[in-house]
Design a protein around this motif. Sequence first.
Motif, PDB file in Angstrom:
ATOM      1  N   MET A  46       3.067 -15.285   3.680  1.00  0.00           N
ATOM      2  CA  MET A  46       1.843 -14.630   4.163  1.00  0.00           C
ATOM      3  C   MET A  46       1.830 -14.621   5.696  1.00  0.00           C
ATOM      4  O   MET A  46       1.494 -13.607   6.312  1.00  0.00           O
ATOM      5  N   GLN A  47       2.227 -15.735   6.314  1.00  0.00           N
ATOM      6  CA  GLN A  47       2.276 -15.815   7.775  1.00  0.00           C
ATOM      7  C   GLN A  47       3.291 -14.818   8.339  1.00  0.00           C
ATOM      8  O   GLN A  47       3.032 -14.156   9.344  1.00  0.00           O
ATOM      9  N   LYS A  48       4.420 -14.699   7.673  1.00  0.00           N
ATOM     10  CA  LYS A  48       5.455 -13.757   8.130  1.00  0.00           C
ATOM     11  C   LYS A  48       4.958 -12.321   8.019  1.00  0.00           C
ATOM     12  O   LYS A  48       5.119 -11.528   8.944  1.00  0.00           O
ATOM     13  N   TRP A  49       4.349 -11.977   6.883  1.00  0.00           N
ATOM     14  CA  TRP A  49       3.825 -10.616   6.711  1.00  0.00           C
ATOM     15  C   TRP A  49       2.738 -10.307   7.728  1.00  0.00           C
ATOM     16  O   TRP A  49       2.601  -9.176   8.169  1.00  0.00           O
ATOM     17  N   THR A  64       2.641 -11.147  10.792  1.00  0.00           N
ATOM     18  CA  THR A  64       3.243 -10.813  12.086  1.00  0.00           C
ATOM     19  C   THR A  64       4.116  -9.562  12.035  1.00  0.00           C
ATOM     20  O   THR A  64       4.540  -9.073  13.079  1.00  0.00           O
ATOM     21  N   ASP A  65       4.376  -9.028  10.872  1.00  0.00           N
ATOM     22  CA  ASP A  65       5.280  -7.889  10.699  1.00  0.00           C
ATOM     23  C   ASP A  65       4.528  -6.564  10.814  1.00  0.00           C
ATOM     24  O   ASP A  65       3.693  -6.240   9.971  1.00  0.00           O
ATOM     25  N   GLU A  66       4.846  -5.784  11.840  1.00  0.00           N
ATOM     26  CA  GLU A  66       4.192  -4.484  12.053  1.00  0.00           C
ATOM     27  C   GLU A  66       4.354  -3.547  10.862  1.00  0.00           C
ATOM     28  O   GLU A  66       3.506  -2.704  10.615  1.00  0.00           O
ATOM     29  N   GLY A  67       5.432  -3.695  10.121  1.00  0.00           N
ATOM     30  CA  GLY A  67       5.700  -2.824   8.989  1.00  0.00           C
ATOM     31  C   GLY A  67       4.887  -3.153   7.747  1.00  0.00           C
ATOM     32  O   GLY A  67       4.932  -2.425   6.757  1.00  0.00           O
ATOM     33  N   THR A  68       4.141  -4.256   7.780  1.00  0.00           N
ATOM     34  CA  THR A  68       3.371  -4.686   6.619  1.00  0.00           C
ATOM     35  C   THR A  68       2.278  -3.688   6.260  1.00  0.00           C
ATOM     36  O   THR A  68       1.983  -3.488   5.097  1.00  0.00           O
ATOM     37  N   GLY A  69       1.683  -3.086   7.265  1.00  0.00           N
ATOM     38  CA  GLY A  69       0.603  -2.140   6.995  1.00  0.00           C
ATOM     39  C   GLY A  69      -0.495  -2.241   8.027  1.00  0.00           C
ATOM     40  O   GLY A  69      -0.294  -2.787   9.114  1.00  0.00           O
ATOM     41  N   PRO A  70      -1.680  -1.723   7.687  1.00  0.00           N
ATOM     42  CA  PRO A  70      -2.800  -1.729   8.632  1.00  0.00           C
ATOM     43  C   PRO A  70      -3.147  -3.150   9.104  1.00  0.00           C
ATOM     44  O   PRO A  70      -2.909  -4.129   8.399  1.00  0.00           O
ATOM     45  N   LEU A  71      -3.730  -3.224  10.283  1.00  0.00           N
ATOM     46  CA  LEU A  71      -4.066  -4.526  10.857  1.00  0.00           C
ATOM     47  C   LEU A  71      -5.029  -5.318   9.985  1.00  0.00           C
ATOM     48  O   LEU A  71      -4.942  -6.545   9.939  1.00  0.00           O
TER      49      LEU A  71
END
Length: 130
Positions: free
Chosen positions: A24-27, A29-36
Motif C-alpha cells: 500500500m505504501q509503495k502504491w 508513491t507510484d504515479e502510475g497507481t491512479g488519481p491522487l
Amino acid sequence: MKNPNSRITFPGDGPWVAVSQHKMQKWATDEGTGPLAIRVMFAAIGHQNSTGHAELAKGELCRILGRADKETGRLEPAGSDTVSRAIRNAKASGFIAPESGARCLVVPRWVAIKRARDAWTCRVHGPQVA
C-alpha cells in the motif's frame, strides 16, 4: 474460547481480506497507481495503526504524492494545494474519514482494520481505543 478482541469483524460480519501495508505504501508513491485520491487512500492504509490513524511527519504526504521530474528524474514533492485537494477528494469519495488531514489520515473502520490489541495515542487526534 476465542478472545473476541483478537478478531477482525466488519459491519454485518462480512468477508474480509488481508493486504500488505508495504505494498500500500509503495502504491501510494507510484504515479502510475491512479488519481491522487486513490494514492491518499493507499497511504492511509499503508501507514495506519490499530485504530485506523496514519500519522505522518510534516511534509511526508507531499513527498508521498510527489512526482519525478521528467528531465532529472528527481522526486519533486507535491505542493500543499495539490495535497489539500487530494485529501478533499479522498474524503468526498469515502476513502478516508472526514477528520483526516495531511498530518493524520484516518481510515474508516468499514474500509480497513488492523488487528492489534494495543491502544494508541495520535499526536493529532489524541488518545484512541482499538
